[in-house]
Scaffold this motif. Structure first.
Motif, PDB file in Angstrom:
ATOM      1  N   ALA A  77     -21.130 -12.502  -5.906  1.00 37.02           N
ATOM      2  CA  ALA A  77     -21.566 -11.715  -7.066  1.00 37.02           C
ATOM      3  C   ALA A  77     -20.873 -10.352  -7.101  1.00 37.02           C
ATOM      4  O   ALA A  77     -20.495  -9.864  -8.178  1.00 37.02           O
ATOM      5  N   LEU A  78     -20.679  -9.737  -5.943  1.00 32.53           N
ATOM      6  CA  LEU A  78     -20.038  -8.420  -5.882  1.00 32.53           C
ATOM      7  C   LEU A  78     -18.577  -8.487  -6.309  1.00 32.53           C
ATOM      8  O   LEU A  78     -18.096  -7.644  -7.075  1.00 32.53           O
ATOM      9  N   LYS A  81     -18.130  -9.032  -9.912  1.00 32.93           N
ATOM     10  CA  LYS A  81     -18.441  -7.808 -10.647  1.00 32.93           C
ATOM     11  C   LYS A  81     -17.287  -6.820 -10.616  1.00 32.93           C
ATOM     12  O   LYS A  81     -17.245  -5.869 -11.409  1.00 32.93           O
ATOM     13  N   ARG A 326     -25.689 -13.502 -10.307  1.00 27.07           N
ATOM     14  CA  ARG A 326     -25.361 -12.130 -10.669  1.00 27.07           C
ATOM     15  C   ARG A 326     -26.164 -11.147  -9.835  1.00 27.07           C
ATOM     16  O   ARG A 326     -27.232 -11.478  -9.314  1.00 27.07           O
ATOM     17  N   LEU A 327     -25.647  -9.949  -9.734  1.00 27.66           N
ATOM     18  CA  LEU A 327     -26.407  -8.902  -9.077  1.00 27.66           C
ATOM     19  C   LEU A 327     -27.659  -8.616  -9.888  1.00 27.66           C
ATOM     20  O   LEU A 327     -27.613  -8.626 -11.124  1.00 27.66           O
ATOM     21  N   ASP A 332     -27.105  -3.656  -9.875  1.00 30.28           N
ATOM     22  CA  ASP A 332     -25.947  -3.619 -10.761  1.00 30.28           C
ATOM     23  C   ASP A 332     -25.827  -2.250 -11.424  1.00 30.28           C
ATOM     24  O   ASP A 332     -24.770  -1.602 -11.379  1.00 30.28           O
ATOM     25  N   ASN A 333     -26.902  -1.776 -12.013  1.00 26.55           N
ATOM     26  CA  ASN A 333     -26.880  -0.489 -12.718  1.00 26.55           C
ATOM     27  C   ASN A 333     -26.652   0.673 -11.756  1.00 26.55           C
ATOM     28  O   ASN A 333     -25.896   1.609 -12.055  1.00 26.55           O
ATOM     29  N   HIS A 336     -22.973   0.653 -10.654  1.00 22.86           N
ATOM     30  CA  HIS A 336     -22.080   0.971 -11.768  1.00 22.86           C
ATOM     31  C   HIS A 336     -22.043   2.475 -12.036  1.00 22.86           C
ATOM     32  O   HIS A 336     -20.970   3.049 -12.269  1.00 22.86           O
TER      33      HIS A 336
END
Length: 344
Positions: A77-78, A81, A326-327, A332-333, A336
């Motif tokens: 997932a990483l 991304k 997915r993360l 994720d947020n 990011h």
């Protein structure tokens, strides 16, 4: 289940038990080795961030759980991304490593590995992920690091050992009667993986048989059985502990609780949590029997970080950080917003 089906199922499980799950689902390459340890590099298909991620897993479990199943792999997932990922795999210590301590793992493997990752990536800063006891090592490393650590993420990481979550009578004797536990460990030199597993089972035994009931209920679901077996292989694949590490954990953490008191030292240098200034994300789970929240959350008040966030999940100690390949949104947020975009 009739005898014929039961026999076929047992034969299938015997085959599973001979099958290793070590290579993972994400392409990787070794970029540095030392003793039993390997530093793995997982390249993002399209790099979207200039801050790579460096993963430190626990000393008592193998890290392949982070890349075990496609669609349920943290590393997969990483990289999807857009993060380049590095992971230090400590390997399994032998009797010749009996004197290795946490100090050795932190300075000779983690710190050296981060230096190699920075050199390999050309990055100006690094994000450190620490899991369980690997998170404890990550926090200790971050407290003395000269390397540029931008972000520190601690998953189910014990830092405060004041209130025992298990073996409380043994801990009381250890603390009040100054009982010396080193003789047993010195005699062994290496605490066998079977002893480590036995200790974990003593803590989790009330719920340990539940997975087998789930397996029986889903025995005709091949995907479920495959996933169950891989996870079960990981849960039984504990790593031996050196006597040096075991003694240090008992004396410095269980007995004296030095880390949260800012009294820990690494090779004579103060490993004070107040030295940590990286952006901090602390993740715990409500149902964790091994590392309850009161072992995790006190770090929030001890670090020097200005940007610090805690996030509490439902579930137990091995709660996943991946949702449908997915993360999860919170991670994720957070990443990011704190990882420099590659096109900036």
């Amino acid at each position: 289940m009739d005898d014929m089906k039961l026999g076929a199922w047992k034969k299938k499980m015997m085959h599973y038990n001979e099958t290793p799950f070590k290579d993972g689902v994400t392409a990787r390459q070794s970029i540095w080795r030392k003793n039993k340890a390997t530093l793995w590099y997982y390249q993002a298909p399209v790099r979207k961030y200039n801050v790579p991620i460096f993963i430190i897993y626990s000393l008592i479990n193998q890290p392949f759980i982070l890349d075990m199943i496609s669609g349920g792999s943290t590393i997969e997932a990483l990289v999807k991304k857009g993060f380049d990922v590095y992971m230090i795999d400590f390997g399994k210590p032998g009797l010749e490593d009996r004197d290795m301590t946490l100090d050795n793992f932190i300075t000779e493997y983690i710190q050296r590995g981060v230096k190699e990752a920075i050199k390999h990536s050309g990055a100006k800063e690094m994000t450190i992920f620490g899991y369980c006891l690997g998170g404890t090592l990550a926090a200790m490393y971050a407290s003395i690091a000269k390397e540029p650590i931008k972000n520190l993420v601690l998953f189910v990481t014990p830092v405060d050992f004041n209130t025992p979550s298990y073996f409380d009578k043994w801990v009381k004797v250890l603390r009040e009667d100054n009982w010396d536990s080193s003789r047993y460990m010195d005699e062994l030199g290496i605490i066998p993986a079977s002893h480590v597993e036995a200790g974990i089972r003593m803590v989790t035994s009330p719920i340990y048989f539940t997975p087998y009931l789930s397996l029986l209920l889903n025995r005709d679901n091949k995907a479920y059985v495959d996933k169950w077996h891989k996870f079960n292989t990981w849960t039984k694949g504990h790593i031996p502990l050196t006597s040096g590490v075991a003694k240090q954990i008992i004396e410095d953490f269980t007995k004296d609780n030095k880390l949260i008191k800012n009294e820990s030292k690494i090779n004579g240098e103060g490993a004070m949590l107040s030295n940590i200034n990286a952006n901090l994300l602390v993740v715990g789970t409500e149902g964790d029997r091994l590392v309850p929240l009161d072992h995790i959350l006190p770090v929030m008040d001890k670090v020097g970080s200005v940007d610090k966030t805690s996030h509490i999940l439902t579930g137990g100690h091995t709660g996943t950080s991946v949702e449908n390949g997915r993360l999860p949104g919170y991670l994720d947020n957070w990443l990011h917003e704190r990882s420099e975009p590659a096109d900036s």
